[in-house]
Enzyme design. Sequence first.
Site, PDB file in Angstrom:
ATOM      1  CB  VAL A  11      -0.945   0.001   1.233  1.00 43.39           C
ATOM      2  CG1 VAL A  11      -1.732   1.300   1.308  1.00 43.39           C
ATOM      3  CG2 VAL A  11      -1.890  -1.185   1.169  1.00 43.39           C
ATOM      4  CB  THR A  85      -3.272  -3.610  10.688  1.00 44.91           C
ATOM      5  OG1 THR A  85      -3.875  -3.872   9.412  1.00 44.91           O
ATOM      6  CG2 THR A  85      -3.032  -2.132  10.822  1.00 44.91           C
ATOM      7  CG  PHE A 151     -11.489   0.935  -1.779  1.00 45.36           C
ATOM      8  CD1 PHE A 151     -12.219   0.181  -0.865  1.00 45.36           C
ATOM      9  CD2 PHE A 151     -11.535   2.310  -1.683  1.00 45.36           C
ATOM     10  CE1 PHE A 151     -12.984   0.796   0.118  1.00 45.36           C
ATOM     11  CE2 PHE A 151     -12.300   2.936  -0.705  1.00 45.36           C
ATOM     12  CZ  PHE A 151     -13.025   2.188   0.205  1.00 45.36           C
ATOM     13  NE  ARG A 153      -9.084  -4.533  -8.481  1.00 48.46           N
ATOM     14  CZ  ARG A 153      -9.561  -4.453  -9.707  1.00 48.46           C
ATOM     15  NH1 ARG A 153     -10.265  -5.448 -10.205  1.00 48.46           N
ATOM     16  NH2 ARG A 153      -9.326  -3.386 -10.462  1.00 48.46           N
ATOM     17  CE  LYS A 224      -9.848  -2.202   2.802  1.00 49.35           C
ATOM     18  NZ  LYS A 224      -8.643  -2.144   2.095  1.00 49.35           N
ATOM     19  CG  PHE A 269     -15.299  -9.345  -6.853  1.00 48.92           C
ATOM     20  CD1 PHE A 269     -14.694  -8.412  -7.679  1.00 48.92           C
ATOM     21  CD2 PHE A 269     -14.570  -9.876  -5.806  1.00 48.92           C
ATOM     22  CE1 PHE A 269     -13.383  -8.021  -7.477  1.00 48.92           C
ATOM     23  CE2 PHE A 269     -13.254  -9.490  -5.593  1.00 48.92           C
ATOM     24  CZ  PHE A 269     -12.662  -8.560  -6.428  1.00 48.92           C
ATOM     25  CG  LEU A 270     -21.378 -12.461  -9.482  1.00 52.38           C
ATOM     26  CD1 LEU A 270     -22.596 -12.350 -10.386  1.00 52.38           C
ATOM     27  CD2 LEU A 270     -21.775 -13.164  -8.179  1.00 52.38           C
ATOM     28  N   GLY A 277      -8.341 -15.724  -1.389  1.00 53.48           N
ATOM     29  CA  GLY A 277      -7.199 -15.724  -0.475  1.00 53.48           C
ATOM     30  C   GLY A 277      -6.603 -14.338  -0.455  1.00 53.48           C
ATOM     31  CB  CYS A 280      -7.154  -7.687   1.588  1.00 52.61           C
ATOM     32  SG  CYS A 280      -5.871  -6.463   1.425  1.00 52.61           S
TER      33      CYS A 280
HETATM   34  C1  UDX Z   1      -8.873  -7.114  -2.301  1.00 48.35           C
HETATM   35  C2  UDX Z   1      -9.917  -6.025  -2.665  1.00 48.35           C
HETATM   36  O1  UDX Z   1     -10.416  -6.287  -3.972  1.00 48.35           O
HETATM   37  C3  UDX Z   1      -9.310  -4.642  -2.584  1.00 48.35           C
HETATM   38  O2  UDX Z   1     -10.307  -3.652  -2.832  1.00 48.35           O
HETATM   39  C4  UDX Z   1      -8.761  -4.459  -1.163  1.00 48.35           C
HETATM   40  O3  UDX Z   1      -8.202  -3.191  -0.980  1.00 48.35           O
HETATM   41  C5  UDX Z   1      -7.730  -5.539  -0.865  1.00 48.35           C
HETATM   42  O4  UDX Z   1      -8.339  -6.814  -1.026  1.00 48.35           O
HETATM   43  P1  UDX Z   1      -6.840  -8.338  -3.501  1.00 48.35           P
HETATM   44  O5  UDX Z   1      -6.693  -9.109  -2.222  1.00 48.35           O
HETATM   45  O6  UDX Z   1      -5.638  -7.785  -4.147  1.00 48.35           O
HETATM   46  O7  UDX Z   1      -7.843  -7.098  -3.270  1.00 48.35           O
HETATM   47  O8  UDX Z   1      -7.511  -9.314  -4.556  1.00 48.35           O
HETATM   48  P2  UDX Z   1      -8.880  -9.466  -5.357  1.00 48.35           P
HETATM   49  O9  UDX Z   1      -8.638  -9.195  -6.786  1.00 48.35           O
HETATM   50  O10 UDX Z   1      -9.970  -8.720  -4.719  1.00 48.35           O
HETATM   51  O11 UDX Z   1      -9.113 -11.044  -5.183  1.00 48.35           O
HETATM   52  C6  UDX Z   1      -9.187 -11.629  -3.887  1.00 48.35           C
HETATM   53  C7  UDX Z   1      -9.359 -13.114  -3.976  1.00 48.35           C
HETATM   54  O12 UDX Z   1     -10.660 -13.449  -4.435  1.00 48.35           O
HETATM   55  C8  UDX Z   1      -8.387 -13.841  -4.897  1.00 48.35           C
HETATM   56  O13 UDX Z   1      -7.962 -15.042  -4.268  1.00 48.35           O
HETATM   57  C9  UDX Z   1      -9.213 -14.143  -6.136  1.00 48.35           C
HETATM   58  O14 UDX Z   1      -8.760 -15.286  -6.811  1.00 48.35           O
HETATM   59  C10 UDX Z   1     -10.587 -14.353  -5.526  1.00 48.35           C
HETATM   60  N1  UDX Z   1     -11.702 -14.037  -6.420  1.00 48.35           N
HETATM   61  C11 UDX Z   1     -11.911 -12.769  -6.853  1.00 48.35           C
HETATM   62  C12 UDX Z   1     -12.573 -15.050  -6.792  1.00 48.35           C
HETATM   63  O15 UDX Z   1     -12.423 -16.219  -6.402  1.00 48.35           O
HETATM   64  N2  UDX Z   1     -13.645 -14.733  -7.586  1.00 48.35           N
HETATM   65  C13 UDX Z   1     -13.885 -13.477  -8.043  1.00 48.35           C
HETATM   66  O16 UDX Z   1     -14.884 -13.270  -8.768  1.00 48.35           O
HETATM   67  C14 UDX Z   1     -12.986 -12.466  -7.668  1.00 48.35           C
END
Ligand code: UDX
Length: 468
Positions: A11, A85, A151, A153, A224, A269-270, A277, A280
């Site tokens: 970050v 944290t 936010f 990723r 958040k 996110f579907l 994992g 975050c």
């Molecule tokens: C996430 C949040 O998206 C971000 O806004 C926040 O600040 C930090 O946490 P990140 O951990 O980098 O970001 O990854 P992200 O792209 O959100 O994916 C998280 C996990 O969910 C991954 O393991 C990914 O494989 C999984 N995922 C994501 C799914 O299984 N399906 C989805 O549709 C989207």
Amino acid sequence: MRIAVVGSGYVGLVTGACFADLGHEVVLVDNDEQRVEALRKGEVPIHERFLPELLTRHRGGRIKFSGDLQAATRASEAIFIAVGTPPTESGDADMSYVESVAREISGAVDEYKVIVEKSTVPVYTNDWIRTIITRNGTDPELFDVASNPEFLREGTAVTDFLYPDRIVVGAESERAAELMCQIYSPLTSGWYYGRADAIPRPEKAQVSPPRLIVTSAQSAEIIKHASNAFLAMKISFVNAVASICESVGANVEQVCDGIGADSRIGPRFLKPGIGYGGSCFPKDLMAFRAVATESGYDFRLLEEVIRINEDQRRRFLRKVRSVLWTLRGKRLGVLGLAFKGGTDDIRESPALLLVQELLREGCKVCAYDPAAMERAKEALGNGAEFAADAYQAAKGADAVLILTEWEEFAALDLERLRGVVKYPIVLDGRNLYDPAAMTAHGFSYYSVGRPPALSEPAAARSAKREHA
Ligand code: UDX
């Protein structure tokens, strides 16, 4: 403006580099001297798209690296705290790094400054930071504390920062809110987007400049946690739906197409898979649950989101077993170790957890990941073999497992893959392929929430069994 960013993790580094690109003078502070030295020399300690370009662009100019927090505080109008944290044993966030930064800052506040909390923190952290700074002798009139959750990723953090859906600022005074608006004005005014050398806009980013939403400090902190919990809930929800699809012979991709077309739900996110994992979601969900419990609310929905996520890995393991029958001694080509595509991060990676489980079951694993191998080697030790590419990982395999959604795993040369495996079996935990294309190349293909697609000999055997 003159800005200090404390903490050079994911970050902090991204925030510092992006602020410099917006035209601010940035000092990036870290108490790890080796890290500061490495950054000064031009090393980029994390795998993040566009970060090397930004650091090269601004190193020694608008971005400087330092171990001296007090000097950086004196020189800055705003101090962003972006230190870790980590979760404690009980799941709540360990705030001791934030506290020690606040304590150190307090000795250097000689004129008005805004101290900005950027790490993901429990509600009331703002109040605590204010208390610690005043307790250590700083005049309360000389500073405000604001909350500015990120936010970002991993893998797309730079473009998430520069092309955000929204910017959230929790500020208790007009003066602090005004300063924060000024810091982000290159984005909110659209100025940055007109620049010829701007980092390119990602395809899915909104075209209009982002809204800056000013809220109370508590609201910003809840925004958040609630955003991450909601996204994790979306993933667990679709994973639960995928399990039902498997039982009734439906296809979760079609189902998601249908659900996501409702603008109230949306298609993002579907994606079903082997679960979420990363650094975050797992941590933030635990922390939000701890915050809820502390405030007297039993947030059982969150527990269920976590339970479904863990179950998703077990379901995949059962699938591997149902396809291969016994696991001991089976050779598996594993594609992907990072927690998602585009990153070298293996924290809470469902791929890595699955590999560990498969090794415990006595499988021989040969793994490949485009970025996370070094870190995975440390975590797995001698337990697994590592390959130079996907085909080498798949060589002689009883089955190939796709565990991370890397783009290159969605574009494999299937003929070549077919030529190197022992048996043409692919178990895809990320639904990267069209099942028909896989059977056309002679593979039996098992994915998540979709009917298995069997190659002709396997289909004939299965039909014979059913007939019998
Ligand atoms: C996430 C949040 O998206 C971000 O806004 C926040 O600040 C930090 O946490 P990140 O951990 O980098 O970001 O990854 P992200 O792209 O959100 O994916 C998280 C996990 O969910 C991954 O393991 C990914 O494989 C999984 N995922 C994501 C799914 O299984 N399906 C989805 O549709 C989207």
